[in-house]
Design an enzyme around this catalytic site. Structure first.
Site, PDB file in Angstrom:
ATOM      1  N   LEU A  38       0.887  -1.233  -0.002  1.00 42.93           N
ATOM      2  CA  LEU A  38       0.026  -0.146  -0.135  1.00 42.93           C
ATOM      3  C   LEU A  38       0.846   1.145   0.049  1.00 42.93           C
ATOM      4  CD1 LEU A  38      -2.848  -0.580   2.359  1.00 42.93           C
ATOM      5  CD2 LEU A  38      -3.111  -0.069  -0.012  1.00 42.93           C
ATOM      6  N   ASP A  39       0.457   2.288  -0.872  1.00 40.21           N
ATOM      7  CA  ASP A  39       1.204   3.465  -0.738  1.00 40.21           C
ATOM      8  C   ASP A  39       1.265   4.216   0.514  1.00 40.21           C
ATOM      9  OD1 ASP A  39       1.816   3.293  -3.561  1.00 40.21           O
ATOM     10  OD2 ASP A  39       0.032   4.344  -4.034  1.00 40.21           O
ATOM     11  N   VAL A  40       2.391   4.970   0.823  1.00 37.04           N
ATOM     12  CA  VAL A  40       2.635   5.784   2.163  1.00 37.04           C
ATOM     13  C   VAL A  40       1.214   6.428   2.493  1.00 37.04           C
ATOM     14  CG1 VAL A  40       3.883   7.327   3.448  1.00 37.04           C
ATOM     15  CG2 VAL A  40       5.045   5.479   1.940  1.00 37.04           C
ATOM     16  N   ALA A  42      -1.731   6.050   1.358  1.00 35.53           N
ATOM     17  CA  ALA A  42      -2.920   4.952   1.463  1.00 35.53           C
ATOM     18  C   ALA A  42      -3.109   4.317   2.780  1.00 35.53           C
ATOM     19  CB  ALA A  42      -2.928   3.964   0.224  1.00 35.53           C
TER      20      ALA A  42
END
Length: 293
Positions: A38-40, A42
């Protein structure tokens, strides 16, 4: 060694790798892997595999995933989310009816070009590193599937819309948001992104870690999920002592099952022995787990 799954909730502002590190600190010397970064920026469901469960991570990576995301219309950023720099603007903001109606255009099998700010590699280098130094990156379109997409809310005042989607592996929500906006004759980027489900792992059951103190180790283990839980909808065959030995030593192993199967698992003495495929009754192992003596 403990072998199980943990349904962890990743908060916004921390990397998936950092969260794995925190859990490792809590649990001690165990092998841990996660099922999809997961993106930072997100947040949401981040299933963690502990011990031998790491050998089954690919099954979850291939599983359907669900997200809720909010699109800011009228602007485009270089990263596709609020953390990036604005690189283009457009005055046109779609109407509420348009924001709802556009969803049907994206349901089904579609192609998508991944964002350059991603963990994909070009010549061995992460594309986000290339993008940060201004190196031109050209990525090829990928085939993905959108199983469901619907607008949950439209905020006319702030020019935003919130969507829910269920999608296949390899789907980039930032790109989906940009493509939605372009289809509406506007521009857009993601200002909020939350993953609500990965396979059997749901947001409502996810564990929120507030401390790396080892005192919560028991609490985590109490909420662990059995290693075979993700295999419920996959064919299982029970192995005899002889078949189990053959699989463990990488030997040819035949089962009394005539159909060819792309993915199944073998159970021995009540536990997972291996996952693999079946071709002309011959079992071909992909991963063999060390859960039995």
């Amino acid at each position: 060694m403990s072998n199980y799954w943990l349904n962890i909730y990743k908060p916004r502002g921390i990397s998936s790798a950092k969260l794995v590190s925190i859990v490792k600190t809590i649990l001690g010397k165990v092998k841990i892997g996660h099922a999809g970064t997961l993106d930072v920026e997100a947040e949401g469901v981040l299933p963690l595999a502990v011990g031998e469960a790491t050998k089954l991570v690919q099954i979850l990576i291939d599983a359907k995933k669900s997200y809720i995301f909010t699109v800011q219309f009228g602007k485009q950023t270089d990263s596709g989310d609020y953390a990036g720099k604005v690189i283009a603007t457009k005055d046109y903001i779609p109407y509420k009816e348009e924001a709802y109606a556009v969803c049907s255009k994206f349901i089904g099998n579609i192609t998508q070009i991944p964002p350059v700010f991603s963990a994909l590699k070009v010549n061995g280098v992460r594309t986000y590193k290339l993008a940060r130094v201004g190196t031109a990156v050209e990525l090829k379109p990928r085939n993905i599937t959108i199983y469901d997409l619907k607008c949950l809310n439209f905020d006319e005042k702030n020019a935003t819309a919130t969507y829910y989607t269920e999608c296949s592996k390899g789907t980039y929500i930032r790109t989906l948001a940009e493509d939605l906006a372009l289809s509406l004759q506007s521009l857009g980027f993601v200002i909020e992104l939350r993953r609500t489900q990965v396979g059997i792992f749901k947001e409502k059951n996810a564990i929120r870690i507030k401390s790396s103190d080892a005192i919560i180790k028991n609490s985590l283990e109490e909420k662990s999920i059995k290693i075979e839980a993700i295999l419920d909808d996959i064919l299982v065959l029970d192995a005899t002592d002889q078949q189990a030995q053959q699989i463990k030593y990488g030997q040819k192993c035949l089962f009394n099952y005539e159909k060819d199967i792309n993915l199944l698992w073998v159970r021995y003495k009540g536990v997972v022995l291996a996952i693999g495929s079946l071709n002309k009754s011959c079992f071909n192992s992909l991963r063999v787990l060390n859960l039995t003596q």
